[in-house]
Structure formats: C-alpha cells, structure tokens
Design a protein around this motif. Structure first.
Motif, short mmCIF file in Angstrom:
data_model
loop_
_atom_site.label_atom_id
_atom_site.label_comp_id
_atom_site.label_asym_id
_atom_site.label_seq_id
_atom_site.Cartn_x
_atom_site.Cartn_y
_atom_site.Cartn_z
N UNK A 1 0.83 -1.19 0.00
CA UNK A 1 0.00 0.00 0.00
C UNK A 1 0.88 1.26 0.00
N UNK A 2 0.43 2.26 -0.75
CA UNK A 2 1.09 3.57 -0.82
C UNK A 2 2.47 3.51 -1.47
N UNK A 3 2.68 2.51 -2.33
CA UNK A 3 3.94 2.45 -3.06
C UNK A 3 3.82 3.02 -4.47
N UNK A 4 2.64 3.62 -4.78
CA UNK A 4 2.52 4.38 -6.02
C UNK A 4 1.97 3.62 -7.21
N UNK A 5 1.27 2.50 -6.99
CA UNK A 5 0.74 1.72 -8.12
C UNK A 5 -0.28 2.51 -8.93
N UNK A 6 -1.24 3.12 -8.22
CA UNK A 6 -2.31 3.84 -8.92
C UNK A 6 -1.77 5.06 -9.67
N UNK A 7 -0.83 5.76 -9.06
CA UNK A 7 -0.21 6.91 -9.74
C UNK A 7 0.53 6.45 -10.99
N UNK B 1 9.27 -2.26 -10.86
CA UNK B 1 9.36 -0.80 -10.89
C UNK B 1 9.74 -0.31 -9.50
N UNK B 2 10.82 0.44 -9.44
CA UNK B 2 11.25 1.09 -8.19
C UNK B 2 10.70 2.52 -8.25
N UNK B 3 9.61 2.75 -7.51
CA UNK B 3 8.90 4.02 -7.59
C UNK B 3 9.40 5.04 -6.56
N UNK B 4 8.92 6.27 -6.70
CA UNK B 4 9.22 7.36 -5.76
C UNK B 4 10.73 7.61 -5.60
N UNK B 5 11.45 7.44 -6.68
CA UNK B 5 12.91 7.62 -6.61
C UNK B 5 13.30 9.08 -6.38
N UNK B 6 12.37 10.02 -6.58
CA UNK B 6 12.67 11.43 -6.35
C UNK B 6 12.66 11.80 -4.87
N UNK B 7 12.18 10.86 -4.01
CA UNK B 7 12.05 11.18 -2.59
C UNK B 7 13.29 10.80 -1.78
N UNK B 8 14.24 10.11 -2.42
CA UNK B 8 15.44 9.67 -1.68
C UNK B 8 16.69 9.95 -2.50
N UNK B 9 17.85 9.81 -1.85
CA UNK B 9 19.11 10.04 -2.57
C UNK B 9 19.51 8.78 -3.33
N UNK B 10 20.58 8.89 -4.12
CA UNK B 10 21.00 7.80 -4.99
C UNK B 10 21.42 6.57 -4.20
N UNK B 11 22.08 6.77 -3.06
CA UNK B 11 22.51 5.63 -2.25
C UNK B 11 21.31 4.81 -1.78
N UNK B 12 20.25 5.49 -1.37
CA UNK B 12 19.04 4.79 -0.90
C UNK B 12 18.38 4.04 -2.04
N UNK B 13 18.39 4.64 -3.24
CA UNK B 13 17.84 3.95 -4.42
C UNK B 13 18.60 2.66 -4.68
N UNK B 14 19.92 2.74 -4.61
CA UNK B 14 20.74 1.55 -4.88
C UNK B 14 20.53 0.48 -3.82
#
Length: 540
Positions: free
Chosen positions: A13-19, A114-127
């Motif tokens: 839930x709230x991981x951005x599927x609908x968006x 799909x790794x969503x909401x990548x704009x909310x964290x820095x690159x290290x967190x994405x990795x």
C-alpha cells in the motif's frame, strides 16, 4: 487473431501503483468515493493501456492494503504479466512479499519490477532498495527481469516503462482459443436500458454476440446481447481479452462476483478437488489435516476443509497432496491455480493447483488406487497416469481426448502413449471408440460367452439373450457400447449368432432333460385331444 494480455500491478500500500497506472494510461483506477477519501485502492481497478507497438492491454491495479486482500487475489488471478511496484523510500514491505507469492501461485508468465518514488530519496538509498528487491526476487519468475526506476515527475520514464512492458509482452507465448469459453466474473453492474452486465478476463475460448452461455454454479442460461472491451463494441472476444458481457433477461440478483460464465454443458461445478498444495515458509504452523480455510480460485472465494492424503500436517515450505472439500461448488478445472488463507486472517499461507475434480471423498482404504494417479498428475507424468487409468478401467473404452480433457495435459502425449501400447499389443484400439487393455478385453469376451451359455443352461426354451441381460449378470460394470462391440466381434468369430435383436450360441439348440421333455409331450398330447376346449395347469 490478435493477442490479448492482462497486466497486474502489485505491491505494498502507498507504493505508487495507482499513480503509475495513471501516468501510463491517463486513467485513475480509484473511482469509489471511499477510495478518494482514504487515498488508497479498495477494489481492483481496470484501465486499458495503448502500447508503443499499437497493441492494447488491460491493466489491473490491485489494492496494496492487507484489509482488502480478497480483492487483491481476485484481481491477480488472470494476470499474464506481473509488475511488482516497490517504493524506493520504503523498500520491500509485507505486501510486497505477499503479492509476489500470489503472482507465483497464479502462474504469471513473466514480469518486471518498478522502483517508484525515486525522487524522494538520494541515490545511495535507491541503490540499497534495488539491492533489497533483487535479493527478494532471486529464484522467482522475476529473477533477472528488467527493473525500471520511476517518478511521476519525469514523463520520459513512463515512456521507457511502456516500452519495457511492450517488450515483455512480446516474449509471452501465444494463447489458444480451442477450449470452450470460460470467464470468471469479477464485476457485476446494472446499466439502465440494457440490464445486467458482467465483466472479467476470458480464461479460454471465444464468445460472440447471440451465443448462449451458462452461469455456474446455478446453471442459469442466457443469451449474449452485446460485448464491449474498454468501451468499444465488439462482435466477438477471445481468450485473454478483458470483456464486458450484456446478458439478455438475467436479473442482476442472480449474478454475483465469483461466478463462472461458460459454454453450456461444458463445465461441471465440483465441491471436491484433489490438489497439489505448497505451504509458504512464512506459515509457521503449516496446514494440519482437516484444517478449515478460505480457498481463492478464479474470482471465487469459498470456505473449505483441507484433508491431507499423506501425513497429519504439511510443514512450512513443503508440498503435498490434499483433497479440498468446498462449502459451495466451483466450476474448477484441472491445472487451475488457487490460493489459501486462514479463515480469520488476511494473509496467504499456501497455494497450488487442481489436479482433478472428484465426486468422492477421500478414504484411506482407497489410497492404493488414488495416490499413484495423483502423484502422476502432480509430476505431469502422462505415461504413468495413462498406465494407471487403463489398468483401473476394466470395463470401458478410453480415448486420448478424454484423458487430455480430464487432466488438461497435452493431447499428443496421450495419443502417443496409446499408439505405442497398441503396437506392443498391450492395448486394443477400436476406431472411433477408444482403447482398452488387451487382457481386460479378453476377460470381458470370455465372461460374455459364459453368461450367454449359462442363460441357455438355465432356460433351454430361451431363444435369444440381449446385451442388457448380459450387462446385468456381469460381476463388474461394463459399458453397453463396449458390450455391443464385443458381441459383434464374437459374431464375426462364429462364437455367437444374431437372433431377434439379441444373440444366441450356435449350439444353443440342445436336447432337453428327460423331465421337461416328458412334460412337453404330455401337454401337446392333451392339447390335441382337447381340441378347442380351454384348460389350465390345475387340470393335471
């Protein structure tokens, strides 16, 4: 024919599927006021997606909250391609894992991540999030599949993802429309001026306007008034296609989600299923013998009792044979996938597939005959299964088509089995009828002759014996069609002769015993002397 696919968007839930779906399709799948108010999906939403190749697919956006698990399971039951959405700021969460298990149980052919909401964290967190996801997917159908990073703030990422989905769909095998029509109903509506409309994804077959269909398990028959797919009117729809069907003169009260719409007479609802169950490692207690649970099959949900065929418990991570006894019948078929949850908990503990539908409750006393058949089905061993069936079927002819329909295993393999056994003289094949083991055929022929001879011994005045009489006197049941074939064969061999619609032995005209002969002589003599004077048995 065009190819049609269903894409399931799954995740916590709230991981951005609908968006994500809205960015890809322009459709907001959260339509209910309560969904808007709470900011989460409650029902599985549907949206058409126009792909770069020009094809159109159906997207199912399922709820991510555990409270709406039943709607999640229903939404993912007919998915061809699974898209697992994981928010970069949260990483892998409980429903991420659960939705992945559901997709696995329902045999999603392929997928991507799909790794969503990548704009909310820095690159290290994405990795780190990507590393965690890759670890979760190791050994699953999503292992080494493409992973796309996404944020709604960058429209170019939507285009890139759409191209990735299009490419993944191209890899999927083509579907067949040869089987009879079947659709699991997942939406029911009443449209003013039109009446009842049911929607779902076609599991198999073809449906056309004016076709007759049957609602199961009730058996109600109806006519297809109109067909629509994503608002477009059609004259026919095929396997894999998302479709709305307007039913002629069917009150909406007679249709509920979870029913099956099918070709009349082709599917028979069953409340007993022999199955292969896999318990998830997370299910700490496993599944105990005679445990009560909820079974999700297609869009149907039924309470059931699970009877284990071997042992008293299926431990976490184990697979075993079982019989599911449903509280209500379902139009299930062999190879149908299902998911199991506890009665009072919104969590998945197991899943599996139907091996066969049954009319009989399992009894340990019959395990010697039943278990080898089920184990052959469990391993999809066509030869072992067919060998057992022919050994157990002593009084009927069996076809490769019948075996394939019963198991939904490949028809050519059954045909090859029968052909090879006929060449070895282990089976006898009767054209247009089927095959039977040679020793069984010989035994029935012998019993047939013995029965005819015995009938004449008991009644020397008898002129003919009918096949129905033979069938009644045999020790074990034999199909009348097979008895007729055997009778014709015995006539060709000169061991029987046809007489007055029945059969007689060539040497059936035997001398009577002395007592009967004397009695007949006395009766004839008295009749000749009496002329037209009536007489009865009391006269003597």
């Amino acid at each position: 024919m065009d190819r049609h696919f269903t894409i399931g968007f799954a995740g916590h839930v709230d991981h951005g599927k609908t968006t994500l779906v809205r960015c890809l399709t322009g459709v907001d799948t959260d339509r209910k006021p309560e969904e808007k108010r709470r900011g989460m999906s409650i029902e599985a939403g549907v949206a058409p997606m126009d792909l770069p190749s020009g094809r159109r697919a159906a997207i199912i956006d399922v709820p991510g909250h555990t409270d709406f698990l039943k709607n999640t399971i229903r939404g993912l039951n007919s998915v061809d391609l699974g898209v697992l959405v994981v928010a970069a700021d949260d990483g892998v969460m409980p429903q991420t894992r659960e939705h992945l298990e559901i997709l696995k149980f329902f045999k999603a052919s392929s997928g991507l991540v799909v790794l969503s909401k990548t704009d909310l964290v820095d690159q290290d967190t994405v990795e780190l999030a990507e590393l965690e996801v890759r670890e979760l997917l190791s050994g699953t159908f999503l292992d080494n599949r493409p992973l796309f990073k996404f944020t709604a703030k960058n429209p170019d990422l939507s285009t890139e993802l759409a191209e990735g989905i299009d490419a993944a769909l191209t890899e999927l095998p083509a579907k067949t429309s040869e089987l009879p029509f079947r659709l699991w109903v997942d939406q029911v509506r009443n449209l003013s001026g039109h009446g009842t409309v049911v929607s779902g994804t076609i599991s198999s077959g073809v449906i056309r306007c004016d076709d007759e269909v049957q609602l199961l398990p009730t058996g109600t028959r109806a006519r297809v008034r109109a067909l629509k797919s994503h608002g477009v009117a059609l004259t026919q729809a095929i396997s894999g296609q998302r479709i709305g069907i307007n039913l002629h003169r069917v009150p909406i009260e007679e249709v509920v989600r979870g029913m099956t719409l099918a070709t009349p007479g082709m599917f028979h609802p069953a409340s007993i299923l022999n199955v292969d169950i896999q318990v998830l490692p997370k299910a700490a207690k496993g599944i105990a013998n005679r445990q009560k649970a909820k079974v999700y099959l297609g869009t149907s949900i039924a309470n059931a009792m699970i009877v284990l065929l071997e042992g008293d418990r299926i431990k976490p991570g184990e697979t075993a044979l079982a019989q599911i006894r449903l509280l209500k019948p379902i139009a299930a078929l062999p190879q149908d996938a299902f998911v199991i949850s506890p009665l009072n908990q919104n969590t998945v503990i197991a899943g599996g597939r139907v091996l066969e539908t049954s009319q009989e409750k399992y009894r340990a006393s019959k395990s010697g005959a039943i278990l080898p058949l089920l184990k052959a089905l469990q391993s999809a061993d066509v030869n072992a299964y067919a060998e057992r069936v022919f050994s157990n079927s002593t009084g009927r002819l069996i076809t490769a088509r019948e075996l394939s329909v019963k198991t939904r295993l490949p028809y050519p393999q059954f045909e090859s089995f029968i052909s090879s056994r006929v060449q070895k003289k282990e089976l006898i094949y009767i054209k247009n009828h089927g095959a039977i083991r040679t020793i069984h055929m010989a035994a029935i022929k012998s019993r047939f002759l013995d029965t005819v001879e015995e009938a004449f011994r008991k009644d020397p005045l008898k002129k003919t014996v009918f096949v129905s009489e033979v069938a009644e006197r045999l020790e074990s049941p034999v199909d009348n069609a097979l008895l007729e074939i055997i009778a014709d064969e015995l006539c060709r061999e000169g061991k029987l002769i046809r007489l007055h619609g029945g059969y007689s032995a060539p040497d059936s005209e035997k001398p009577m015993d002395e007592h009967r002969g004397t009695l007949i002589s006395l009766l004839l003599e008295y009749a000749q002397q009496s002329g037209l004077t009536p007489f009865s048995g009391d006269t003597f």
